[in-house]
Write a protein that holds these residues in place. Structure first.
Motif, mmCIF file in Angstrom:
data_model
loop_
_atom_site.group_PDB
_atom_site.id
_atom_site.type_symbol
_atom_site.label_atom_id
_atom_site.label_comp_id
_atom_site.label_asym_id
_atom_site.label_seq_id
_atom_site.Cartn_x
_atom_site.Cartn_y
_atom_site.Cartn_z
ATOM 1 N N ILE A 45 31.557 -9.167 8.534
ATOM 2 C CA ILE A 45 31.500 -7.706 8.702
ATOM 3 C C ILE A 45 31.618 -7.012 7.351
ATOM 4 O O ILE A 45 30.850 -6.079 7.039
ATOM 5 C CB ILE A 45 32.617 -7.227 9.656
ATOM 6 C CG1 ILE A 45 32.343 -7.719 11.088
ATOM 7 C CG2 ILE A 45 32.727 -5.701 9.625
ATOM 8 C CD1 ILE A 45 33.478 -7.462 12.048
ATOM 9 N N THR A 46 32.572 -7.451 6.530
ATOM 10 C CA THR A 46 32.758 -6.842 5.213
ATOM 11 C C THR A 46 31.522 -7.010 4.346
ATOM 12 O O THR A 46 31.072 -6.064 3.682
ATOM 13 C CB THR A 46 33.976 -7.466 4.496
ATOM 14 O OG1 THR A 46 35.144 -7.317 5.327
ATOM 15 C CG2 THR A 46 34.227 -6.786 3.154
ATOM 16 N N LEU A 49 28.669 -4.722 5.567
ATOM 17 C CA LEU A 49 28.923 -3.323 5.198
ATOM 18 C C LEU A 49 28.628 -3.095 3.710
ATOM 19 O O LEU A 49 28.029 -2.079 3.332
ATOM 20 C CB LEU A 49 30.373 -2.949 5.507
ATOM 21 C CG LEU A 49 30.736 -2.821 6.990
ATOM 22 C CD1 LEU A 49 32.241 -2.676 7.163
ATOM 23 C CD2 LEU A 49 30.017 -1.639 7.627
ATOM 24 N N SER A 100 33.717 -0.301 4.156
ATOM 25 C CA SER A 100 33.782 -1.569 3.424
ATOM 26 C C SER A 100 35.201 -1.847 2.950
ATOM 27 O O SER A 100 35.682 -2.981 3.040
ATOM 28 C CB SER A 100 32.833 -1.541 2.217
ATOM 29 O OG SER A 100 31.498 -1.389 2.616
ATOM 30 N N SER A 103 37.486 -2.670 6.047
ATOM 31 C CA SER A 103 37.152 -3.986 6.582
ATOM 32 C C SER A 103 37.686 -5.084 5.657
ATOM 33 O O SER A 103 38.275 -6.072 6.116
ATOM 34 C CB SER A 103 35.632 -4.118 6.730
ATOM 35 O OG SER A 103 35.287 -5.406 7.192
#
Length: 301
Positions: A45-46, A49, A100, A103
């Motif tokens: 996810i990071t 982003l 970002s 996360s």
């Protein structure tokens, strides 16, 4: 409806680059010790982003500098076409910078908590550097993506070393030299994607003061540079398997992808029309994911 234009600005076809190295290091880590799936998901996810942030910033920055214009051969940018305004993109850059950070912060809390305070803050600084670099590639008075070789270097660092070695440390809390070789393998392939992009837009970049490696080398030697980095990547991937050989299945998974990468090199060398680079760029993105998958699955067998 603007959603389709935001999806276009995010450049969905490039997003596998952000999680290819992370997925590979997860598979390798899983073969060596029990690794948290939640950590892997937060890593992905990071990374996604951050890459979307970089793509939005690139759309904004190239529009401001004039590099993004109707002479450009690559896919149409959303700001140039009037689908998204500069102010809207600026807000999106701010939002994805915040997303970002949070996360990444959640990832660090899950991974380290407060047991390794020095490493926690070291990675926290790393998140700020990633966010800053995602924006500064094409935004600012002296964007580093416009300086010869700097784009290639930062792609190697973020999509190679940070992606593979950095995530491996989050999974296992250890650093390994063989994983570093593997991170270079993935990094060189990602540099190849940037190089195709820059070969495609060589003429327009030169006219607008964007001095990439292909602008510096010219198209003939840029193709040789591309050949070199892809072959080095294949060698390093094979060397990693050699160092960690378990069964013949590792080579069975690895060799077919390597053959496709060699065919890719031949296609690049034979290209005459620059617009044909677009197709090879998309193919290489898929091959990078398959390259990582082929090595990773071989270790899970």
């Amino acid at each position: 409806m603007k959603l389709k234009y935001w999806i276009r600005a995010a450049r969905i076809h490039t997003l596998p680059l952000s999680f290819s190295g992370i997925t590979l290091s997860f598979f390798i880590s899983q073969s060596r010790k029990d690794v948290s799936l939640i950590t892997y998901i937060l890593c992905v996810i990071t990374a996604l982003l951050l890459q979307i942030l970089a793509n939005f910033s690139n759309d904004y920055g190239d529009s401001i500098t004039g590099v993004d214009n109707y002479k450009r051969i690559g896919p149409e940018k959303t700001i140039l076409c009037g689908f998204i305004s500069l102010s809207e993109m600026k807000k999106a850059i701010f939002i994805f910078s915040i997303l970002s950070f949070f996360s990444g912060f959640l990832l660090l809390c899950k991974t380290f908590l407060w047991n390794h305070i020095f490493i926690f803050f070291l990675y926290l600084i790393g998140i700020f550097i990633c966010i800053y670099s995602s924006i500064r590639y094409s935004i600012g008075s002296h964007p580093y993506g416009y300086i010869t070789g700097m784009g290639d270097l930062f792609v190697m660092i973020f999509f190679g070393i940070f992606s593979v070695e950095g995530s491996y440390f989050l999974y296992t809390h250890t650093l390994c030299m063989d994983i570093f070789f593997l991170s270079l393998s993935i990094g060189f392939l990602n540099v190849g994607v940037l190089n195709i992009n820059n070969m495609r837009d060589l003429d327009n970049d030169y006219e607008n003061g964007k001095y990439t490696i292909p602008v510096w080398l010219d198209i003939k030697y840029a193709k040789l540079y591309h050949t070199f980095i892809i072959l080095i990547s294949i060698f390093l991937g094979g060397y990693f398997i050699f160092l960690n050989h378990r069964s013949v299945y590792q080579w069975i998974f690895f060799i077919p992808t390597s053959i496709f990468l060699i065919f890719h090199i031949l296609k690049i060398i034979l290209i005459k029309e620059k617009k044909l680079f677009n197709l090879e760029l998309k193919k290489l993105v898929i091959l990078i994911f398959l390259h990582g998958l082929s090595i990773g699955i071989g270790f899970l067998n």
